[in-house]
Write a protein that holds these residues in place. Structure first.
Motif, PDB file in Angstrom:
ATOM      1  N   LYS A 326     -10.267  -9.411  -8.487  1.00  0.00           N
ATOM      2  CA  LYS A 326     -11.609  -8.931  -8.154  1.00  0.00           C
ATOM      3  C   LYS A 326     -12.358  -9.905  -7.240  1.00  0.00           C
ATOM      4  O   LYS A 326     -13.018  -9.500  -6.275  1.00  0.00           O
ATOM      5  N   GLU A 327     -12.237 -11.183  -7.524  1.00  0.00           N
ATOM      6  CA  GLU A 327     -12.939 -12.178  -6.713  1.00  0.00           C
ATOM      7  C   GLU A 327     -12.439 -12.162  -5.267  1.00  0.00           C
ATOM      8  O   GLU A 327     -13.231 -12.219  -4.319  1.00  0.00           O
ATOM      9  N   LEU A 328     -11.132 -12.049  -5.104  1.00  0.00           N
ATOM     10  CA  LEU A 328     -10.559 -12.001  -3.762  1.00  0.00           C
ATOM     11  C   LEU A 328     -10.914 -10.705  -3.044  1.00  0.00           C
ATOM     12  O   LEU A 328     -11.142 -10.697  -1.831  1.00  0.00           O
ATOM     13  N   LEU A 331     -14.256 -10.948  -1.455  1.00  0.00           N
ATOM     14  CA  LEU A 331     -14.218 -11.714  -0.214  1.00  0.00           C
ATOM     15  C   LEU A 331     -13.575 -10.914   0.913  1.00  0.00           C
ATOM     16  O   LEU A 331     -13.930 -11.055   2.084  1.00  0.00           O
ATOM     17  N   HIS A 332     -12.668 -10.050   0.572  1.00  0.00           N
ATOM     18  CA  HIS A 332     -11.884  -9.285   1.535  1.00  0.00           C
ATOM     19  C   HIS A 332     -12.679  -8.131   2.128  1.00  0.00           C
ATOM     20  O   HIS A 332     -12.561  -7.828   3.320  1.00  0.00           O
ATOM     21  N   LYS A 333     -13.505  -7.481   1.324  1.00  0.00           N
ATOM     22  CA  LYS A 333     -14.179  -6.255   1.752  1.00  0.00           C
ATOM     23  C   LYS A 333     -15.358  -6.561   2.665  1.00  0.00           C
ATOM     24  O   LYS A 333     -16.136  -7.478   2.419  1.00  0.00           O
ATOM     25  N   ASN A 334     -15.461  -5.770   3.735  1.00  0.00           N
ATOM     26  CA  ASN A 334     -16.564  -5.973   4.681  1.00  0.00           C
ATOM     27  C   ASN A 334     -17.923  -5.826   4.017  1.00  0.00           C
ATOM     28  O   ASN A 334     -18.851  -6.587   4.297  1.00  0.00           O
ATOM     29  N   ILE A 340     -18.976  -1.787  -7.253  1.00  0.00           N
ATOM     30  CA  ILE A 340     -19.981  -1.883  -8.322  1.00  0.00           C
ATOM     31  C   ILE A 340     -19.449  -1.448  -9.684  1.00  0.00           C
ATOM     32  O   ILE A 340     -20.195  -1.470 -10.669  1.00  0.00           O
ATOM     33  N   SER A 341     -18.177  -1.046  -9.760  1.00  0.00           N
ATOM     34  CA  SER A 341     -17.623  -0.581 -11.041  1.00  0.00           C
ATOM     35  C   SER A 341     -16.124  -0.796 -11.046  1.00  0.00           C
ATOM     36  O   SER A 341     -15.498  -1.029 -10.005  1.00  0.00           O
ATOM     37  N   ASP A 342     -15.535  -0.699 -12.239  1.00  0.00           N
ATOM     38  CA  ASP A 342     -14.084  -0.828 -12.352  1.00  0.00           C
ATOM     39  C   ASP A 342     -13.378   0.257 -11.543  1.00  0.00           C
ATOM     40  O   ASP A 342     -12.326   0.010 -10.939  1.00  0.00           O
ATOM     41  N   GLU A 343     -13.959   1.462 -11.521  1.00  0.00           N
ATOM     42  CA  GLU A 343     -13.358   2.561 -10.760  1.00  0.00           C
ATOM     43  C   GLU A 343     -13.329   2.240  -9.264  1.00  0.00           C
ATOM     44  O   GLU A 343     -12.336   2.510  -8.576  1.00  0.00           O
ATOM     45  N   LYS A 344     -14.415   1.646  -8.753  1.00  0.00           N
ATOM     46  CA  LYS A 344     -14.475   1.288  -7.331  1.00  0.00           C
ATOM     47  C   LYS A 344     -13.456   0.192  -7.009  1.00  0.00           C
ATOM     48  O   LYS A 344     -12.807   0.223  -5.965  1.00  0.00           O
ATOM     49  N   PHE A 345     -13.347  -0.787  -7.902  1.00  0.00           N
ATOM     50  CA  PHE A 345     -12.366  -1.843  -7.703  1.00  0.00           C
ATOM     51  C   PHE A 345     -10.948  -1.269  -7.692  1.00  0.00           C
ATOM     52  O   PHE A 345     -10.119  -1.638  -6.850  1.00  0.00           O
ATOM     53  N   THR A 346     -10.656  -0.376  -8.618  1.00  0.00           N
ATOM     54  CA  THR A 346      -9.326   0.228  -8.707  1.00  0.00           C
ATOM     55  C   THR A 346      -8.995   1.006  -7.443  1.00  0.00           C
ATOM     56  O   THR A 346      -7.886   0.908  -6.898  1.00  0.00           O
ATOM     57  N   SER A 347      -9.948   1.779  -6.958  1.00  0.00           N
ATOM     58  CA  SER A 347      -9.742   2.562  -5.739  1.00  0.00           C
ATOM     59  C   SER A 347      -9.495   1.651  -4.539  1.00  0.00           C
ATOM     60  O   SER A 347      -8.560   1.870  -3.758  1.00  0.00           O
ATOM     61  N   TYR A 348     -10.307   0.613  -4.418  1.00  0.00           N
ATOM     62  CA  TYR A 348     -10.162  -0.301  -3.291  1.00  0.00           C
ATOM     63  C   TYR A 348      -8.842  -1.068  -3.379  1.00  0.00           C
ATOM     64  O   TYR A 348      -8.158  -1.259  -2.366  1.00  0.00           O
ATOM     65  N   PHE A 349      -8.476  -1.466  -4.564  1.00  0.00           N
ATOM     66  CA  PHE A 349      -7.227  -2.199  -4.797  1.00  0.00           C
ATOM     67  C   PHE A 349      -6.026  -1.390  -4.304  1.00  0.00           C
ATOM     68  O   PHE A 349      -5.154  -1.921  -3.609  1.00  0.00           O
ATOM     69  N   ASN A 350      -5.984  -0.112  -4.660  1.00  0.00           N
ATOM     70  CA  ASN A 350      -4.827   0.724  -4.331  1.00  0.00           C
ATOM     71  C   ASN A 350      -4.840   1.247  -2.902  1.00  0.00           C
ATOM     72  O   ASN A 350      -3.788   1.369  -2.268  1.00  0.00           O
ATOM     73  N   ARG A 351      -6.019   1.539  -2.374  1.00  0.00           N
ATOM     74  CA  ARG A 351      -6.089   2.120  -1.029  1.00  0.00           C
ATOM     75  C   ARG A 351      -6.052   1.067   0.075  1.00  0.00           C
ATOM     76  O   ARG A 351      -5.585   1.346   1.188  1.00  0.00           O
ATOM     77  N   TYR A 352      -6.541  -0.134  -0.204  1.00  0.00           N
ATOM     78  CA  TYR A 352      -6.671  -1.141   0.849  1.00  0.00           C
ATOM     79  C   TYR A 352      -6.060  -2.501   0.483  1.00  0.00           C
ATOM     80  O   TYR A 352      -5.242  -3.030   1.220  1.00  0.00           O
TER      81      TYR A 352
END
Length: 384
Positions: A326-328, A331-334, A340-352
């Motif tokens: 999550k911390e990385l 830093l990675h996301k523009n 703002i939520s676990d769901e957003k982190f999960t989506s970003y993790f898998n898509r990008y």
């Protein structure tokens, strides 16, 4: 493999060891903290176990493991971590020859991977394809010099004007294919690495569709190859075409163009999804076997080959793993305020995130037999 950077910091206090993961833009600061090293070592062990389970072992004078991998914007993505380079190198190390696509003009990450692999790994690399459509990309081959050598054949495939139609859709392939000759045991063969035009768009009125452009690329390529193969010596005529073909499931008419000049697709790979989303068959391996070249066969009669999904072992889609990054990711996301939520982190993790760290493509591979002594001897016996 070169693992010195993964030693605990208390072993590196006097810098006795040569290190690879240093930030040359920040006074050569180490890129890995102890907490990173612990995670990397844990994941490398899992990855090695997965490779051992899914990829055949290397056998002297018996087999050769050939892979192809499009590593997304390799060199252009600046947020790719030192951790990811270890996983890329570990995967490459399971094979004997790996053809890489999408190596960009900056080859610093490529060089770090080569250093991790160790001194017996050698490489060839093309210049970038100039122009906007070339995307500053180049092709590369990494090979284990203990198992395979260069045959001396090397070059690029350029479309000569005399084979173009009067009103061609294109005049050259977007990315200039490279061909390189290799030799291992009884096998001497050439590999052509390609990266074809992507997409399924219509591109507007009076414009060729993406499918038409891709088909024209293959038509021109096969026209050139037909003449080139006829000129090759007998030693170099066994040929493999591989890479990011961007062939969609419905592109059977384009696949037929390869078949028309004597190339067949590895049955071990046919129909297997090769993108990270597991929705398309982008990456293919075709081969033209004229002499002693053959692929190993499994117990079901299929040629040995497959797709290695390293995301089954690293960057796994679990809450525990995602939480570690999550911390990385912030830093990675523009715009990190959107996470703002676990769901957003999960989506970003898998898509990008994991695709930018490793790739949006998975490595594909085949196993070539290098012991054809019996075939050779029997063929000579029949001539007496």
């Amino acid at each position: 493999m070169w693992y010195n950077d993964l030693r605990p910091d208390n072993e590196l206090t006097n810098n006795r060891y040569s290190l690879i993961m240093l930030d040359n833009k920040n006074n050569y600061k180490r890129l890995l903290a102890d907490k990173d090293k612990k995670r990397i070592i844990t994941n490398i062990v899992k990855l090695r176990e997965g490779l051992l389970k899914e990829i055949p072992s290397k056998q002297v004078d018996e087999n050769l493991l050939l892979a192809s991998w499009n590593i997304k914007n390799f060199g252009k993505i600046k947020d790719r971590t030192a951790e990811s380079l270890y996983y890329i190198a570990e995967t490459i190390n399971a094979f004997d020859i790996v053809a890489l696509q999408e190596i960009n003009s900056d080859i610093s990450h490529f060089k770090k991977v080569l250093s991790i692999l160790g001194s017996y790994w050698k490489h060839t690399i093309s210049d970038i394809t100039e122009g906007n459509s070339g995307n500053d990309e180049r092709f590369g081959f990494l090979y284990d010099s203990r198992r395979v050598t260069l045959s001396g054949l090397s070059g690029e495939i350029v479309i000569p004007p005399e084979i173009l139609h009067q009103h061609p859709i294109i005049s050259q392939l977007k990315r200039t294919p490279t061909f390189t000759g290799f030799e291992s045991g009884w096998q001497k063969f050439s590999i052509i690495s390609i990266h074809l035009h992507p997409g399924e768009g219509t591109n507007g009125i009076d414009m060729p569709t993406d499918h038409q452009i891709r088909k024209e690329e293959v038509r021109l390529l096969t026209e050139v190859l037909k003449k080139k193969l006829a000129r090759f010596s007998s030693d170099d005529r066994d040929t493999v075409i591989l890479g990011d073909t961007n062939l969609y499931k419905e592109d059977t008419d384009i696949v037929q163009l390869f078949h028309n000049i004597g190339f067949t697709e590895s049955t071990g790979l046919e129909g297997k999804f090769t993108n990270t989303s597991l929705t398309q068959i982008y990456d293919r391996i075709f081969f033209n076997s004229r002499y002693y070249f053959r692929l190993n066969i499994d117990e079901n009669g299929k040629q040995v080959g497959g797709v290695f999904n390293l995301f089954n072992y690293v960057y796994q889609n679990t809450p525990e793993v995602i939480n570690e990054y999550k911390e990385l990711m912030l830093l990675h996301k523009n715009d990190p305020t959107t996470l703002i939520s676990d769901e957003k982190f999960t989506s970003y993790f898998n898509r990008y995130w994991k695709r930018d760290q490793i790739s949006d493509h998975l490595p594909v591979w085949i196993e070539i037999s290098t012991n054809n002594s019996n075939n050779f001897l029997k063929s000579k016996l029949s001539k007496f």
